[in-house]
Design a protein around this motif. Structure first.
Motif, PDB file in Angstrom:
ATOM      1  N   UNK A 224       0.838  -1.195   0.000  1.00  0.00           N
ATOM      2  CA  UNK A 224       0.000   0.000   0.000  1.00  0.00           C
ATOM      3  C   UNK A 224       0.877   1.251   0.000  1.00  0.00           C
ATOM      4  N   UNK A 225       0.481   2.258  -0.794  1.00  0.00           N
ATOM      5  CA  UNK A 225       1.211   3.524  -0.893  1.00  0.00           C
ATOM      6  C   UNK A 225       0.230   4.659  -0.640  1.00  0.00           C
ATOM      7  N   UNK A 226       0.631   5.599   0.224  1.00  0.00           N
ATOM      8  CA  UNK A 226      -0.214   6.729   0.604  1.00  0.00           C
ATOM      9  C   UNK A 226       0.490   8.011   0.197  1.00  0.00           C
ATOM     10  N   UNK A 232      -0.396  18.835   7.320  1.00  0.00           N
ATOM     11  CA  UNK A 232      -0.480  17.896   8.428  1.00  0.00           C
ATOM     12  C   UNK A 232      -1.177  16.622   7.996  1.00  0.00           C
ATOM     13  N   UNK A 233      -0.583  15.490   8.353  1.00  0.00           N
ATOM     14  CA  UNK A 233      -1.256  14.197   8.188  1.00  0.00           C
ATOM     15  C   UNK A 233      -1.055  13.409   9.473  1.00  0.00           C
ATOM     16  N   UNK A 234      -1.919  12.443   9.715  1.00  0.00           N
ATOM     17  CA  UNK A 234      -1.915  11.724  10.985  1.00  0.00           C
ATOM     18  C   UNK A 234      -1.677  10.244  10.762  1.00  0.00           C
ATOM     19  N   UNK A 235      -1.441   9.560  11.877  1.00  0.00           N
ATOM     20  CA  UNK A 235      -1.201   8.122  11.815  1.00  0.00           C
ATOM     21  C   UNK A 235      -2.461   7.351  11.457  1.00  0.00           C
ATOM     22  N   UNK A 236      -3.623   8.017  11.435  1.00  0.00           N
ATOM     23  CA  UNK A 236      -4.859   7.324  11.086  1.00  0.00           C
ATOM     24  C   UNK A 236      -4.832   6.803   9.654  1.00  0.00           C
ATOM     25  N   UNK A 253       3.664  15.415  10.916  1.00  0.00           N
ATOM     26  CA  UNK A 253       3.031  14.121  11.210  1.00  0.00           C
ATOM     27  C   UNK A 253       2.609  14.099  12.670  1.00  0.00           C
ATOM     28  N   UNK A 254       1.352  13.729  12.912  1.00  0.00           N
ATOM     29  CA  UNK A 254       0.844  13.613  14.275  1.00  0.00           C
ATOM     30  C   UNK A 254       0.363  12.190  14.509  1.00  0.00           C
ATOM     31  N   UNK A 255       0.840  11.625  15.600  1.00  0.00           N
ATOM     32  CA  UNK A 255       0.417  10.269  15.963  1.00  0.00           C
ATOM     33  C   UNK A 255      -0.804  10.388  16.867  1.00  0.00           C
ATOM     34  N   UNK A 256      -1.973  10.061  16.328  1.00  0.00           N
ATOM     35  CA  UNK A 256      -3.207  10.143  17.096  1.00  0.00           C
ATOM     36  C   UNK A 256      -3.342   8.899  17.952  1.00  0.00           C
TER      37      UNK A 256
END
Length: 540
Positions: A224-226, A232-236, A253-256
């Motif tokens: 999988x590639x995102x 801002x992007x999160x670990x979700x 990057x924020x780890x929710x």
């Protein structure tokens, strides 16, 4: 015969209880399944086992952890013994004194029951052995041949005094049992001593076990590639096994809250084009590659409960806050593999007034730094196991490495050498992923230098599929080809180089695959590595 065995066992346990009060022996060991302990101490037999602590994210030492600590040996009434120690905490204990008393009581009860039965039979004119009616017999029992020549009546306590033959037989049984017990104890202690020596060797050489670092820090990708937008992007959005491709620009990057971040690769274009700000508090097998990491006056890795991260071709800046968190990386029980990185402590809130620290690693950690540069750092590291391979230190401040405990290995890193004595391991000539070492392992050779021979003896890479799995991640195609052939020899034929993505939005495009294949380790090799790792090294 059964009666005599009961008596012999009773006497043996009496002696065992007495000896246990004189001997204090403790054996502890630790591996990925937890910590275990066996001890014989002041009349108690102990077996303890504790699962890994919930806060420990990764077994950073695993089977390497072992030591003999004679200074802190538990004290027995007569003499001391060293401890085979790697863990403590108790779950179960059984005092040997109660086990001994139970055996003595049972044996004595059996003896008294047999005496009562024999006395009753003799009083009634019956054979004391088989119960046959002897009123018509004169000397011996016609059924079993037992003599009738016994004192009449049998009275306590004279009736329980054993015969000379019985005493001789019992003493013989006791001697045999004690001799066998002592031989068994010697074998067990010798076996544990050998395991201890091997464990100490493994621990001493763990800084050179590149396979351990590769397998512990490399994510297991599934295809999988995102593609997040700058910002801002999160670990979700980072499912296990995915690659996050960052384009040119600045990202946060924020780890929710939620599942533990594991098996994720975050890859930029290059340190000059892609900047990422993040704080990782817990992660396993996460790779950061081709990035400038802006710490913003805080550690970008802060592992208090363990973790493992791979850093490749990154520039780390702005971690000099001038406060307690003035480090790039903090943590305990942490495994780090750092390759082709620059860690610069000049920037941050205290720019121009002080310098930051590269690492503040407390407790048990392992670090392997290769072809990396440490610039303007007030302190390089606090760690008990670190290896520098082709690294350098630069900047105006004096070198202040903080090697309080542990072992440090150095190769091709002249500026790392400290002006004062440190607990260094010897310099090494070959790393376990060098071409020459791979050929030695492939051909089952003995090795040319002492450290190489020790690595071959202790880790046995030639027939270890974990070693060849690690070599499958080599940046050199020729080593990957050798690793593939060796894995096939060991009955790991490999897998298709494509894997189904989780959904259509994460299916890699042709451009994504081309970009990932341009990395030192191509994307198809990454997928194969991930599949094989689930088989060969399934630890999570």
């Amino acid at each position: 015969m059964r009666f005599r065995i009961l008596v012999a066992a009773s006497i043996s346990f009496c002696l065992l209880v007495a000896l246990t009060y004189l001997v204090w022996f403790v054996a502890d060991w630790e591996n990925s399944s937890g910590r275990s302990r066996i001890s014989f101490a002041q009349g108690r037999a102990l077996y303890w086992h504790n699962a890994p602590a919930r806060t420990s994210r990764v077994p950073s030492q695993g089977v390497y952890r072992a030591l003999v600590d004679a200074n802190n040996s538990p004290r027995g009434p007569m003499f001391f013994l060293p401890i085979w120690k790697t863990g403590t905490n108790a779950d179960f204990e059984l005092p040997l004194i109660w086990l001994g008393l139970a055996t003595i009581t049972n044996s004595s009860g059996a003896y008294l029951a047999a005496w009562r039965r024999s006395s009753r039979r003799h009083r009634k004119g019956m054979c004391t052995a088989c119960g046959y009616d002897l009123r018509g017999s004169i000397e011996r029992c016609p059924e079993c041949g037992t003599s009738r020549d016994l004192a009449s009546p049998l009275r306590w306590p004279l009736s329980i005094i054993p015969s000379r033959a019985f005493v001789t037989a019992t003493c013989s049984w006791v001697a045999i049992i004690l001799a066998a017990s002592m031989i068994l104890v010697c074998i067990v202690i010798g076996w544990m001593g050998r395991l201890q020596r091997l464990a100490n060797e493994r621990y001493a050489l763990s800084g050179l076990d590149v396979t351990h670092f590769i397998l512990t820090t490399s994510p297991r990708l599934r295809g999988a590639v995102i593609h997040p937008q700058p910002g801002t992007f999160t670990s979700a959005i980072t499912a296990p096994g995915s690659v996050v491709l960052l384009d040119e620009g600045a990202y946060v990057f924020r780890h929710v809250r939620g599942p533990l971040l594991h098996d994720v690769a975050i890859v930029g274009l290059s340190p000059a084009k892609t900047t990422l700000s993040l704080t990782l508090n817990s992660a396993i097998r996460v790779r950061l590659q081709n990035l400038t990491i802006d710490c913003k006056d805080n550690p970008f890795i802060d592992f208090r409960g363990g973790g493992s991260v791979s850093l490749k071709n990154c520039v780390i800046v702005n971690y000099n806050s001038g406060a307690g968190g003035s480090e790039a990386i903090e943590g305990s029980d942490t495994v780090l593999m750092i390759e082709n990185c620059t860690i610069d402590g000049a920037g941050g809130r205290q720019h121009g007034r002080s310098l930051g620290n590269a690492f503040d690693l407390r407790g048990t950690n392992q670090v392997f730094a290769r072809n990396s540069t440490f610039l303007n750092n007030s302190e390089i590291c606090r760690s008990n196991c670190i290896t520098f391979d082709g690294c350098s230190i630069g900047g105006s401040s004096p070198l202040r490495p903080y090697f309080e405990t542990g072992i440090r290995y150095i190769r091709n890193s002249p500026t790392i050498a400290a002006p004062v004595a440190t607990p260094d391991g010897p310099a090494f000539d070959l790393a376990m992923d060098d071409d020459a070492f791979v050929e030695i392992a492939r051909n089952h050779d003995a090795g040319s230098d002492s450290i190489t021979r020790r690595l071959l003896d202790i880790f046995n890479p030639s027939d270890d599929p974990r070693y060849w799995l690690g070599m499958l991640r080599s940046v050199k195609p020729e080593i990957r080809a050798i690793a593939t052939a060796e894995l096939k020899r060991l009955n790991y034929p490999g897998f298709p180089t494509t894997a189904p993505a989780t959904n259509s939005s994460t299916t890699p495009s042709a451009a994504d695959i081309a970009r990932l294949n341009s990395l030192p380790v191509p994307f198809d090799v990454e997928i194969t590595f991930g599949h094989l790792a689930e088989q060969i090294d399934p630890r999570k």
